[in-house]
Write a protein that holds these residues in place. Structure first.
Motif, PDB file in Angstrom:
ATOM      1  N   ARG A 280       0.852  -1.191   0.000  1.00 35.74           N
ATOM      2  CA  ARG A 280       0.000   0.000   0.000  1.00 35.74           C
ATOM      3  C   ARG A 280       0.888   1.241   0.000  1.00 35.74           C
ATOM      4  O   ARG A 280       2.072   1.176   0.363  1.00 35.74           O
ATOM      5  CB  ARG A 280      -0.928   0.000   1.208  1.00 35.74           C
ATOM      6  N   PRO A 281       0.328   2.384  -0.383  1.00 38.35           N
ATOM      7  CA  PRO A 281       1.161   3.583  -0.484  1.00 38.35           C
ATOM      8  C   PRO A 281       1.495   4.202   0.855  1.00 38.35           C
ATOM      9  O   PRO A 281       0.794   4.003   1.849  1.00 38.35           O
ATOM     10  CB  PRO A 281       0.287   4.538  -1.312  1.00 38.35           C
ATOM     11  N   GLY A 282       2.599   4.955   0.873  1.00 30.65           N
ATOM     12  CA  GLY A 282       2.893   5.802   2.017  1.00 30.65           C
ATOM     13  C   GLY A 282       1.959   7.002   2.006  1.00 30.65           C
ATOM     14  O   GLY A 282       1.315   7.310   0.991  1.00 30.65           O
ATOM     15  N   TRP A 283       1.881   7.708   3.119  1.00 33.32           N
ATOM     16  CA  TRP A 283       0.930   8.801   3.263  1.00 33.32           C
ATOM     17  C   TRP A 283       1.195   9.942   2.273  1.00 33.32           C
ATOM     18  O   TRP A 283       0.296  10.430   1.599  1.00 33.32           O
ATOM     19  CB  TRP A 283       0.982   9.311   4.706  1.00 33.32           C
ATOM     20  N   HIS A 284       2.461  10.350   2.171  1.00 33.44           N
ATOM     21  CA  HIS A 284       2.769  11.566   1.424  1.00 33.44           C
ATOM     22  C   HIS A 284       2.491  11.446  -0.070  1.00 33.44           C
ATOM     23  O   HIS A 284       2.018  12.398  -0.702  1.00 33.44           O
ATOM     24  CB  HIS A 284       4.228  11.951   1.656  1.00 33.44           C
ATOM     25  N   ILE A 285       2.774  10.270  -0.647  1.00 37.04           N
ATOM     26  CA  ILE A 285       2.613  10.093  -2.094  1.00 37.04           C
ATOM     27  C   ILE A 285       1.154  10.208  -2.516  1.00 37.04           C
ATOM     28  O   ILE A 285       0.834  10.587  -3.648  1.00 37.04           O
ATOM     29  CB  ILE A 285       3.202   8.735  -2.550  1.00 37.04           C
ATOM     30  N   GLU A 286       0.262   9.904  -1.586  1.00 39.13           N
ATOM     31  CA  GLU A 286      -1.166   9.900  -1.924  1.00 39.13           C
ATOM     32  C   GLU A 286      -1.638  11.272  -2.408  1.00 39.13           C
ATOM     33  O   GLU A 286      -2.307  11.392  -3.439  1.00 39.13           O
ATOM     34  CB  GLU A 286      -1.969   9.466  -0.695  1.00 39.13           C
ATOM     35  N   CYS A 287      -1.278  12.310  -1.653  1.00 42.04           N
ATOM     36  CA  CYS A 287      -1.740  13.654  -2.023  1.00 42.04           C
ATOM     37  C   CYS A 287      -1.062  14.156  -3.292  1.00 42.04           C
ATOM     38  O   CYS A 287      -1.690  14.833  -4.112  1.00 42.04           O
ATOM     39  CB  CYS A 287      -1.499  14.625  -0.867  1.00 42.04           C
ATOM     40  N   SER A 288       0.207  13.848  -3.460  1.00 38.65           N
ATOM     41  CA  SER A 288       0.893  14.258  -4.688  1.00 38.65           C
ATOM     42  C   SER A 288       0.226  13.656  -5.910  1.00 38.65           C
ATOM     43  O   SER A 288       0.011  14.339  -6.930  1.00 38.65           O
ATOM     44  CB  SER A 288       2.366  13.820  -4.643  1.00 38.65           C
ATOM     45  N   ALA A 289      -0.123  12.365  -5.831  1.00 36.17           N
ATOM     46  CA  ALA A 289      -0.726  11.688  -6.981  1.00 36.17           C
ATOM     47  C   ALA A 289      -2.137  12.204  -7.259  1.00 36.17           C
ATOM     48  O   ALA A 289      -2.518  12.419  -8.419  1.00 36.17           O
ATOM     49  CB  ALA A 289      -0.754  10.173  -6.737  1.00 36.17           C
ATOM     50  N   MET A 290      -2.912  12.438  -6.209  1.00 39.88           N
ATOM     51  CA  MET A 290      -4.295  12.883  -6.420  1.00 39.88           C
ATOM     52  C   MET A 290      -4.360  14.338  -6.873  1.00 39.88           C
ATOM     53  O   MET A 290      -5.196  14.706  -7.702  1.00 39.88           O
ATOM     54  CB  MET A 290      -5.118  12.650  -5.157  1.00 39.88           C
ATOM     55  N   SER A 291      -3.490  15.181  -6.338  1.00 45.35           N
ATOM     56  CA  SER A 291      -3.486  16.575  -6.800  1.00 45.35           C
ATOM     57  C   SER A 291      -3.072  16.646  -8.267  1.00 45.35           C
ATOM     58  O   SER A 291      -3.657  17.393  -9.059  1.00 45.35           O
ATOM     59  CB  SER A 291      -2.565  17.438  -5.928  1.00 45.35           C
ATOM     60  N   ALA A 292      -2.074  15.843  -8.657  1.00 44.83           N
ATOM     61  CA  ALA A 292      -1.637  15.825 -10.058  1.00 44.83           C
ATOM     62  C   ALA A 292      -2.728  15.277 -10.977  1.00 44.83           C
ATOM     63  O   ALA A 292      -2.892  15.727 -12.114  1.00 44.83           O
ATOM     64  CB  ALA A 292      -0.372  14.982 -10.201  1.00 44.83           C
ATOM     65  N   ALA A 293      -3.510  14.314 -10.470  1.00 44.92           N
ATOM     66  CA  ALA A 293      -4.562  13.698 -11.285  1.00 44.92           C
ATOM     67  C   ALA A 293      -5.652  14.698 -11.654  1.00 44.92           C
ATOM     68  O   ALA A 293      -6.222  14.628 -12.753  1.00 44.92           O
ATOM     69  CB  ALA A 293      -5.179  12.510 -10.542  1.00 44.92           C
ATOM     70  N   TYR A 294      -5.927  15.648 -10.766  1.00 47.22           N
ATOM     71  CA  TYR A 294      -7.043  16.566 -11.006  1.00 47.22           C
ATOM     72  C   TYR A 294      -6.618  17.990 -11.350  1.00 47.22           C
ATOM     73  O   TYR A 294      -7.376  18.731 -11.980  1.00 47.22           O
ATOM     74  CB  TYR A 294      -7.967  16.592  -9.787  1.00 47.22           C
ATOM     75  N   LEU A 295      -5.419  18.374 -10.942  1.00 45.58           N
ATOM     76  CA  LEU A 295      -4.980  19.748 -11.161  1.00 45.58           C
ATOM     77  C   LEU A 295      -3.716  19.848 -11.999  1.00 45.58           C
ATOM     78  O   LEU A 295      -3.307  20.952 -12.365  1.00 45.58           O
ATOM     79  CB  LEU A 295      -4.747  20.441  -9.811  1.00 45.58           C
ATOM     80  N   GLY A 296      -3.091  18.721 -12.260  1.00 42.70           N
ATOM     81  CA  GLY A 296      -1.807  18.754 -12.944  1.00 42.70           C
ATOM     82  C   GLY A 296      -0.686  18.994 -11.947  1.00 42.70           C
ATOM     83  O   GLY A 296      -0.899  19.123 -10.740  1.00 42.70           O
ATOM     84  N   TYR A 297       0.541  19.082 -12.443  1.00 45.29           N
ATOM     85  CA  TYR A 297       1.681  19.278 -11.544  1.00 45.29           C
ATOM     86  C   TYR A 297       1.902  20.739 -11.179  1.00 45.29           C
ATOM     87  O   TYR A 297       2.682  21.060 -10.293  1.00 45.29           O
ATOM     88  CB  TYR A 297       2.948  18.698 -12.165  1.00 45.29           C
ATOM     89  N   SER A 298       1.252  21.633 -11.882  1.00 44.60           N
ATOM     90  CA  SER A 298       1.416  23.061 -11.616  1.00 44.60           C
ATOM     91  C   SER A 298       0.032  23.672 -11.400  1.00 44.60           C
ATOM     92  O   SER A 298      -0.791  23.692 -12.320  1.00 44.60           O
ATOM     93  CB  SER A 298       2.127  23.741 -12.794  1.00 44.60           C
ATOM     94  N   PHE A 299      -0.231  24.126 -10.182  1.00 40.86           N
ATOM     95  CA  PHE A 299      -1.517  24.755  -9.902  1.00 40.86           C
ATOM     96  C   PHE A 299      -1.335  25.846  -8.846  1.00 40.86           C
ATOM     97  O   PHE A 299      -0.218  26.125  -8.404  1.00 40.86           O
ATOM     98  CB  PHE A 299      -2.577  23.733  -9.487  1.00 40.86           C
ATOM     99  N   ASP A 300      -2.411  26.460  -8.434  1.00 43.47           N
ATOM    100  CA  ASP A 300      -2.319  27.721  -7.690  1.00 43.47           C
ATOM    101  C   ASP A 300      -2.131  27.600  -6.190  1.00 43.47           C
ATOM    102  O   ASP A 300      -1.231  28.214  -5.616  1.00 43.47           O
ATOM    103  CB  ASP A 300      -3.579  28.562  -7.962  1.00 43.47           C
TER     104      ASP A 300
END
Length: 548
Positions: A280-300
């Motif tokens: 299963r994933p570590g805690w930190h990677i979860e938010c990075s992957a989900m934010s990138a999935a919906y907002l891309g790697y560059s957002f506000d």
């Protein structure tokens, strides 16, 4: 964002069993959260959005001359929004990456228990920001995740003999109920970790390919030594990250500060298949992957509580940049802690209050909603000419709008706004209840315009109830329950006091008034007689634990 809840002190003395299935209790909490606030795209081409009210904005990104309009509805004052950016450690003018659009990601709860007041502080803070950005006519994609795969969830599920995913799903649902009662708008997207394993695994592959991670027996760790900028958000140095303090002790790691991207499966724990084996994933990677999935790697905007600056957000920056060198967040926004007796509110310290442990009535809330209810009743009986508002009412409205815009533009300084309500509310009460006010020309037009601007501000703050009357009745019921009195008993005491005053027994009448005030019942005298409203009992003011 500075401290919340400074003005909540009288309202958290006692624990209670259930939340706000009443609008009053949760509206009361949100009011005080707002009073202490000092101080939101999918991949290109699929920017997500959600709607708020379509009423005319109280503030604008455009200049007054560009908007035009006059009177109570316009022009909307223009002011640049400034937000405190944790990365730069200063307030910065807000300018989104895409004109007219805002992408905002806020780290959500780890769903293993009911949410407490500290959680309410975070999500009310970002709900106010979300509402204000929409009021400025931005198209906002607000993403707030649920962590439903985590060590704490597994531990709690084992204690209860429950499936971890089922337990987490239950608490996600409870959280959404709490947010609804706190008048927090639903985010545009609410992703859950368990639904995004392919995206998480894909990001870990990219980090490995970049050379910033390594594998050990089915585990994958991020190597902080491979990311020279590590510590830029928190200001911490690698040598500060001593094992056993804020980083896990693990002799297999190359550096004690290295953190898990993937954890190999352990007996009795949920797992998913991956190139590195089940786990299963570590805690930190979860938010990075989900934010990138919906907002891309560059957002506000990326936000959360101050406790997430390190290690969570620091680690998010490292792994997101390792997966994509163009990763860039415009503004890192954090709110401070709720503290009790100078200690951070936390479950581990046992000093927390859940959102559902609230039942105090606020005198200020009652005054605001009673004034608006009385005003609404009066103007509903008359035809109003919206373009015929007297100059004094227009001046009051303009002053209030300017205070609203100036305060919200200054890092959401909501305390000043709630204080600024006093003048328009006083004007309404004068027009409703004084001889001079009742004789004023265009009285109904003034009342309608004043009520409208207050209602619009309360909407932006998330403080407008569905029904003034319902909230007022619930506040009265709570005050009576707390005072251990019935409505008839209070009315009898009012009659007794009136009789004493008529008999010039002023000491007796004053004793009745003081006794009622001591249990949270304030008497209000007027030419039409005496009424009562909730207030804060003296005993509660004296006994409450310090909370900031």
């Amino acid at each position: 964002m500075a401290s919340l809840l400074k003005l909540c002190k009288p309202f958290f003395l006692t624990r209670f069993s259930s939340l706000p299935n009443s609008p009053a209790a949760a509206t009361h909490l949100r009011t005080h959260l707002c009073r202490a606030l000092v101080r939101p795209r999918k991949r290109p081409g699929s920017f997500c959005s959600s709607s708020l009210s379509s009423s005319r904005p109280l503030a604008s990104r455009e200049s007054s001359s560009e908007r035009g309009g006059d009177g109570a509805d316009g022009p909307a004052p223009a002011a640049e929004l400034w937000l405190f950016n944790t990365m730069s450690r200063k307030k910065e003018a807000f300018r989104p990456k895409v004109e007219g659009k805002v992408g905002m990601y806020v780290c959500g709860v780890t769903a293993y228990d009911l949410s407490h007041i500290g959680h309410a502080r975070v999500y009310v803070t970002f709900d106010v920001l979300y509402r204000y950005l929409k009021n400025l006519e931005y198209e906002v994609c607000y993403v707030r995740n649920f962590t439903d795969v985590d060590d704490k969830i597994i531990a709690r599920a084992n204690e209860l003999g429950e499936d971890p995913i089922s337990l987490s799903k239950r608490y996600c649902e409870e959280f959404n109920v709490d947010m609804m009662h706190l008048h927090c708008l639903p985010p545009s997207v609410e992703p859950r970790v368990s639904d995004h394993m392919p995206q998480i695994i894909d990001m870990i592959k990219k980090i490995l390919d970049s050379g910033c991670a390594y594998q050990i027996d089915g585990d994958v760790y991020f190597s902080v030594d491979k990311f020279p900028e590590y510590g830029q958000l928190s200001g911490r140095k690698l040598e500060d990250n001593r094992a056993g303090e804020r980083v896990a002790v693990n002799s297999r790691k190359k550096n004690p500060a290295d953190f898990a991207l993937w954890k190999s499966a352990k007996e009795g724990e949920p797992f998913w298949e991956s190139p590195w084996g089940p786990g299963r994933p570590g805690w930190h990677i979860e938010c990075s992957a989900m934010s990138a999935a919906y907002l891309g790697y560059s957002f506000d905007i990326h936000g959360g509580g101050m406790d997430l600056v390190f290690p969570h957000h620091e680690n998010e920056i490292a792994q997101s940049c390792a997966a994509c060198r163009q990763s860039n967040i415009g503004y890192w926004i954090h709110n401070g802690f709720v503290t009790v007796d100078s200690e951070k509110m936390s479950k581990s310290l046992g000093n927390f209050f859940t959102i559902r442990q609230l039942e105090s009535a606020s005198e200020r809330m009652y005054y605001i909603y009673q004034t608006l209810y009385d005003c609404e009743n009066v103007i509903s009986q008359h035809a109003i000419q919206q373009d015929n508002i007297p100059p004094d009412a227009l001046d009051c409205i303009a002053k209030f709008k300017n205070e609203f815009v100036a305060s919200m533009s200054d890092d959401l300084h909501t305390t000043i706004i709630l204080a600024a309500l006093s003048d328009p509310l006083k004007n309404i009460n004068d027009l409703l209840h004084t001889r001079k006010g009742r004789k004023q020309q265009q009285r109904m037009e003034s009342l309608a315009a004043l009520e409208k601007v207050i209602r619009n501000v309360l909407t932006v703050l998330g403080l407008l109830p569905g029904s003034y009357l319902e909230v007022l009745q619930q506040l009265r019921e709570k005050a009576l329950k707390r005072a251990k009195l019935t409505e008839e008993e209070v009315l009898q005491k009012i009659r007794d006091r009136t009789a004493a005053r008529n008999a010039k027994e002023y000491e007796k009448s004053d004793t009745i008034r003081k006794h009622l005030a001591s249990v949270g019942i304030a008497l209000m005298d007027s030419p039409n007689g005496t009424t009562w409203r909730p207030t804060v009992p003296l005993s509660m003011q004296e006994q409450v634990a310090p909370m900031t």
